[in-house]
Design a protein around this motif. Structure first.
Motif, short mmCIF file in Angstrom:
data_model
loop_
_atom_site.label_atom_id
_atom_site.label_comp_id
_atom_site.label_asym_id
_atom_site.label_seq_id
_atom_site.Cartn_x
_atom_site.Cartn_y
_atom_site.Cartn_z
N ALA A 2 0.81 -1.20 0.00
CA ALA A 2 0.00 0.00 0.00
C ALA A 2 0.84 1.24 0.00
O ALA A 2 0.45 2.28 -0.49
N GLY A 3 2.08 1.13 0.54
CA GLY A 3 2.95 2.31 0.58
C GLY A 3 3.24 2.85 -0.79
O GLY A 3 3.37 4.05 -0.98
N GLY A 4 3.38 1.93 -1.74
CA GLY A 4 3.68 2.39 -3.09
C GLY A 4 2.54 3.14 -3.71
O GLY A 4 2.72 3.86 -4.69
N TYR A 5 1.34 2.98 -3.19
CA TYR A 5 0.16 3.62 -3.77
C TYR A 5 -0.42 4.70 -2.86
O TYR A 5 -1.54 5.14 -3.04
N ARG A 6 0.36 5.08 -1.84
CA ARG A 6 -0.20 5.95 -0.81
C ARG A 6 -0.78 7.24 -1.37
O ARG A 6 -1.72 7.79 -0.81
N ASP A 7 -0.24 7.78 -2.47
CA ASP A 7 -0.74 9.05 -3.00
C ASP A 7 -1.40 8.88 -4.36
O ASP A 7 -1.48 9.81 -5.14
N ARG A 8 -1.84 7.65 -4.64
CA ARG A 8 -2.41 7.37 -5.95
C ARG A 8 -3.86 6.91 -5.88
O ARG A 8 -4.36 6.25 -6.78
N ALA A 58 -7.48 -11.38 -3.82
CA ALA A 58 -6.22 -12.09 -4.07
C ALA A 58 -5.03 -11.13 -4.14
O ALA A 58 -3.89 -11.55 -4.25
N LEU A 59 -5.28 -9.82 -4.12
CA LEU A 59 -4.27 -8.77 -4.14
C LEU A 59 -3.51 -8.71 -5.45
O LEU A 59 -3.62 -7.77 -6.22
N ARG A 60 -2.66 -9.69 -5.75
CA ARG A 60 -1.82 -9.60 -6.94
C ARG A 60 -2.48 -10.19 -8.17
O ARG A 60 -1.91 -10.17 -9.24
N ALA A 61 -3.65 -10.76 -8.03
CA ALA A 61 -4.34 -11.29 -9.21
C ALA A 61 -5.01 -10.16 -9.94
O ALA A 61 -5.31 -9.11 -9.39
N VAL A 74 -3.51 -5.19 -7.02
CA VAL A 74 -2.87 -4.50 -5.92
C VAL A 74 -3.11 -3.02 -5.96
O VAL A 74 -2.95 -2.32 -4.96
N GLY A 75 -3.50 -2.45 -7.11
CA GLY A 75 -3.70 -1.01 -7.21
C GLY A 75 -4.81 -0.56 -6.29
O GLY A 75 -4.79 0.55 -5.75
N PHE A 76 -5.76 -1.44 -6.07
CA PHE A 76 -6.88 -1.07 -5.24
C PHE A 76 -6.46 -0.91 -3.77
O PHE A 76 -7.15 -0.27 -2.99
N THR A 77 -5.30 -1.48 -3.44
CA THR A 77 -4.85 -1.37 -2.06
C THR A 77 -4.58 0.06 -1.64
O THR A 77 -4.42 0.35 -0.45
N PRO A 119 -5.68 -8.41 7.90
CA PRO A 119 -5.66 -8.33 6.42
C PRO A 119 -7.04 -7.91 5.91
O PRO A 119 -7.86 -8.75 5.51
N VAL A 120 -7.25 -6.57 5.84
CA VAL A 120 -8.58 -6.05 5.54
C VAL A 120 -9.08 -6.51 4.20
O VAL A 120 -10.24 -6.92 4.03
N LEU A 121 -8.22 -6.43 3.13
CA LEU A 121 -8.68 -6.69 1.77
C LEU A 121 -8.66 -8.17 1.42
O LEU A 121 -8.84 -8.53 0.26
#
Length: 868
Positions: A2-8, A58-61, A74-77, A119-121
């Motif tokens: 999620a850190g990688g998407y924190r501002d996206r 599934a996160l990465r699916a 994972v973008g939705f994270t 693990p919320v998602l």
């Protein structure tokens, strides 16, 4: 992750919305609103599906091929950075990810909570809620700490998102709806409008390119980022925005290492070729250091594609590859049109500005300098008007001496049909069309332009052309003289704008009235006033009427055809070799009158004076003073023309040299006044105080011997002074003058020479009676006696003092002392004082008389008491 998407968050949710719209084949719409701490994001398109839920949990699916969410699950994270309770409401069913519920479930099952939190998602829970009306899917984020800040971020990013996500056409925010519309652009380009912003969009096989428009004009960007499709962290320095299908790292910030980026530039040159000519160079990357490795690779790929594609606009309209293009910076449209078929691959004027030139050179175009343009123009056969347009266009880009030097070989069309090399070799005749000129390189009037003068062409007048030594040389060679040359010379002469004769053209052959061909200076004009004053057997011919009608009298006068008297001018004469009447006599008179026998240093003379009819001298003199050139020849009394007129010209039968101005009293009674209204203007040809020939001297002596003339003593003395001075200075050889039969005495009477003497000392004035004395200057008495063949008084007379006197010391006599004080040069220290001084003169003149004074041969001064 999620850190990688924190501002996206907004970007990723917009990407999901775009994917859903694309899947459903509808225009994508996105709504972002907030209600306190609740953030609501709605979209249209394919609703939530089972596979979509699986992909989310599934996160990465990813169900890119069948779901409604982004490229990576994972973008939705990114939403986890905002909320612990994420609701996904859809028309096909709704789910919720809830951190508290998941944590409770773990506890109920006796499972420990992971160290990083629940693990919320991973656990979707069913939800009974439905999306808001008008939306197929709605994501509701609860407990958002600053929902308003997310909406504000969405407003800032909305334009970029609508530009990047082709399936998304509008974004609805609380205070504004931002939409994207399109319209046809240039060629295959589309004009994209998002709010007040505009772009031209070009679609290539592997990328979409956007050229921003500001005020309706293309405005290249200088720095942006790679969009794949949304903004990454890869900084680019390309002139256009690019949206490309490029493999990114999972956080969508960087390009995957090893990714091939060259395909992004495929078709770039073809797109550029469809831009307006003036805007194509704006799509060329500005030379400079790349911002990153990705930037470097993309720039290189774009330049490679540009170099391999025919996109550079040319003056002929057909685009060429940069390597086949030649660019002249800031060339005008007119100049480009003129050079279009001269310089292959010449870049169109619209693309040749300063920045455009730099861009073209950076991709391999050839820069044209002025020297290269001039070289391209060499050897062309074009009409003069075309060349004038060339010069006008060049004038705008020739600025300094270096530019002038580069144009040294510029072709120039001439009046004779030739085109020569080099403006410095040609002549400009301003504002006059003289026709062909065969002896000089005269620029054709239709090609004349001020630039040629800046490049070294010399501006001349028609008169300067006639003075060209080349013309004089041609006239001296019969092989060069033909009807064409005569016509050219007379045409130029007609443009001179006056009647002054141009020197050196007298040999020009012209038709005469008798059918012959004669030199111009051997002809006169039919209406010439010179004809009226010349003798009937003069040697001149009359120019043919047809020639006069064709070229006019003024042109013929310029080339030397006679109208009035002509002149001969020589600034450095070497002898009497100018074919002037009696020129040798004048030359000798000048050298004889000079103290050092110097020859004339200059000559300005009127010719053909010897052809004047004796009865026409009054009119002839008027002609001489009327014309400035001939009047100038009368200014120097010692010059040829006044000298000749004094001896040979006559008015009422009298030589001019024996006539005086009425107001000149020097020779009153002795010489007659001239009767001519313009006499003051030819005073140099009348009598003066100089006599330099035997005939004039004889004539003056004859006049002096005429008893019918009333001559005052002063005039008689003056005449004798003038004659004696001439004889004494060698200007006059007395051997050439016959002694007169009678002479004019001091009293004004006329007597036989044997009865008079020439006074050669002042003392004789008191002794010799005035009617027995002839006097001039005492200094030239011997010369006067020689001229008159009369003895001097001192040579033939003796005088004795017959009265008695007493010797007186002057200093002791008051009156004599006073007299000596007044005239010390006359009174000696001692004098003989007589009550009445009487002397006796013996010789030719025998007389005894009382006199006021006398000086004896031994130098004694005798004075009569009457003088004191």
């Amino acid at each position: 992750m999620a850190g990688g998407y924190r501002d996206r968050v907004v970007t990723e949710l917009a990407q999901n919305a775009a994917d859903a719209a694309s899947r459903a084949g509808v225009d994508g719409r996105l709504s972002i609103r907030h209600d306190g701490t609740t953030l609501r994001i709605g979209n249209v398109g394919a609703p939530l599906s089972v596979s979509g839920v699986q992909a989310l949990s599934a996160l990465r699916a990813s169900d890119k091929d069948g779901g409604s969410i982004g490229r990576y699950g994972v973008g939705f994270t990114s939403v986890r950075a905002l909320s612990d309770r994420i609701e996904i409401r859809s028309t096909t069913g709704s789910i919720v990810f809830d951190a508290a519920r998941t944590r409770a479930e773990l506890q109920a099952r006796g499972l420990p909570e992971p160290a990083v939190g629940a693990p919320v998602l991973r656990l979707p829970w069913p939800l009974d809620e439905v999306p808001a009306d008008g939306w197929d899917t709605e994501i509701v984020l609860n407990g958002v700490g600053d929902a308003a800040a997310v909406v504000e971020a969405a407003e800032r990013e909305a334009v970029d998102l609508l530009l990047e996500l082709d399936a998304l056409t509008s974004i609805s925010l609380p205070d504004v709806d931002i939409t994207r519309s399109t319209a046809p652009g240039p060629g295959s380009w589309t004009e994209v409008r998002i709010g007040a912003d505009r772009w031209w969009r070009g679609d290539a096989p592997c990328a979409r390119w956007f050229l921003p428009l500001v005020g309706g004009e293309p405005s290249p960007v200088r720095r942006d980022v790679l969009r794949a499709p949304t903004r990454s962290d890869e900084v680019l320095t390309l002139p256009l925005l690019v949206v490309a299908d490029v493999p990114l790292q999972p956080d969508r910030r960087r390009v995957l290492p090893g990714a091939d980026l060259s395909t992004v530039a495929t078709g770039y040159g073809d797109l550029v070729a469809e831009l307006p000519a003036a805007d194509r160079t704006a799509a060329v990357p500005v030379p400079g250091l790349p911002a990153s490795g990705v930037d470097e690779e993309l720039r290189a790929a774009i330049i490679d594609d540009l170099e391999a594609t025919a996109w550079v606009p040319t003056a002929v309209g057909k685009p060429v590859r940069p390597a086949d293009a030649a660019v002249l910076e800031s060339i005008s449209t007119e100049f480009a049109d003129l050079l279009a078929d001269v310089v292959p691959g010449l870049v169109a004027a619209d693309a040749s500005g300063r920045s455009g030139t730099r861009a073209l050179i950076s991709v391999g175009a050839r820069r044209l300098g002025l020297a290269a343009v001039v070289e391209a123009l060499s050897g062309l056969s074009k009409p003069p008007q075309w060349w004038r347009r060339i010069y006008g266009a060049l004038a705008d880009i020739v600025h300094d001496t270096a530019d002038v030097d580069e144009c040294a070989a510029l072709p120039v069309p001439l009046t004779d049909g030739r085109t020569v090399t080099g403006p410095r070799t040609v002549l400009l005749v301003d504002g006059v069309d003289l026709g062909p000129i065969g002896w000089a390189r005269v620029v054709h009037p239709d090609a004349a332009h001020p630039l040629l003068q800046r490049l070294g062409a010399q501006t001349v007048r028609p008169a300067d052309l006639l003075a060209d030594p080349a013309l004089a040389a041609m006239l001296e060679d019969p092989d060069y003289v033909d009807e064409d040359l005569v016509h050219q010379v007379l045409t130029v002469a007609g443009a001179v704008g006056g009647t002054d004769t141009a020197p050196g053209l007298g040999a020009l052959p012209l038709a005469s009235s008798d059918g012959d061909v004669r030199a111009a200076d051997e002809l006169v004009l039919p209406a010439s006033p010179l004809l009226a004053v010349m003798v009937s057997d003069h040697p001149f011919g009359v120019v043919a009427d047809s020639v006069v009608q064709q070229y006019g009298s003024d042109a013929l006068r310029v080339v030397g055809v006679g109208w009035t008297f002509g002149t001969v001018v020589d600034d450095e004469p070497t002898g009497p070799d100018h074919d002037l009447d009696d020129e040798s006599g004048w030359w000798d008179s000048v050298t004889a009158s000079s103290e050092h026998s110097a020859e004339p240093t200059a000559l300005i003379a009127v010719r053909d004076l010897d052809l004047v009819d004796e009865s026409q001298w009054a009119q002839a003199l008027t002609l001489l003073v009327d014309r400035p050139e001939t009047a100038a020849a009368l200014r120097d009394r010692a010059g040829y023309t006044p000298w000749w007129l004094r001896r040979h010209a006559r008015l009422q039968g009298t030589p001019l040299g024996l006539l005086r101005l009425p107001e000149d009293s020097t020779f009153t009674g002795l010489l007659d006044p001239v009767d001519h209204p313009r006499a003051p203007e030819f005073r140099s040809a009348l009598a003066g105080v100089d006599v330099d020939d035997a005939d004039t001297a004889t004539d003056i002596l004859t006049a002096a011997a005429d008893p019918e003339r009333s001559v005052s003593p002063a005039v008689a003395v003056t005449a004798h002074c003038v004659l004696a001075s001439a004889a004494a200075s060698s200007r006059l050889d007395v051997r050439d003058v016959d002694p007169p039969d009678a002479v004019r005495t001091l009293s004004g009477t006329v007597v036989d020479p044997s009865r008079v003497v020439v006074l050669d000392h002042a003392k004789w004035i008191a002794v010799i009676p005035p009617d027995r004395a002839v006097m001039g200057s005492l200094e030239t008495a011997e010369a006067l006696a020689d001229l008159l063949d009369v003895e001097t008084a001192s040579s033939v007379l003796t005088v004795d003092v017959v009265s008695s006197g007493v010797t007186v010391v002057v200093d002791d006599h008051p009156l004599l002392a006073a007299m000596r004080a007044a005239v010390t040069w006359l009174v000696p220290d001692v004098v003989e004082l007589h009550d009445r001084l009487t002397v006796r003169c013996e010789g030719i003149v025998a007389v005894t008389r009382d006199v006021p004074f006398w000086i004896t041969d031994d130098g004694v001064l005798h004075l009569s008491g009457s003088v004191i």
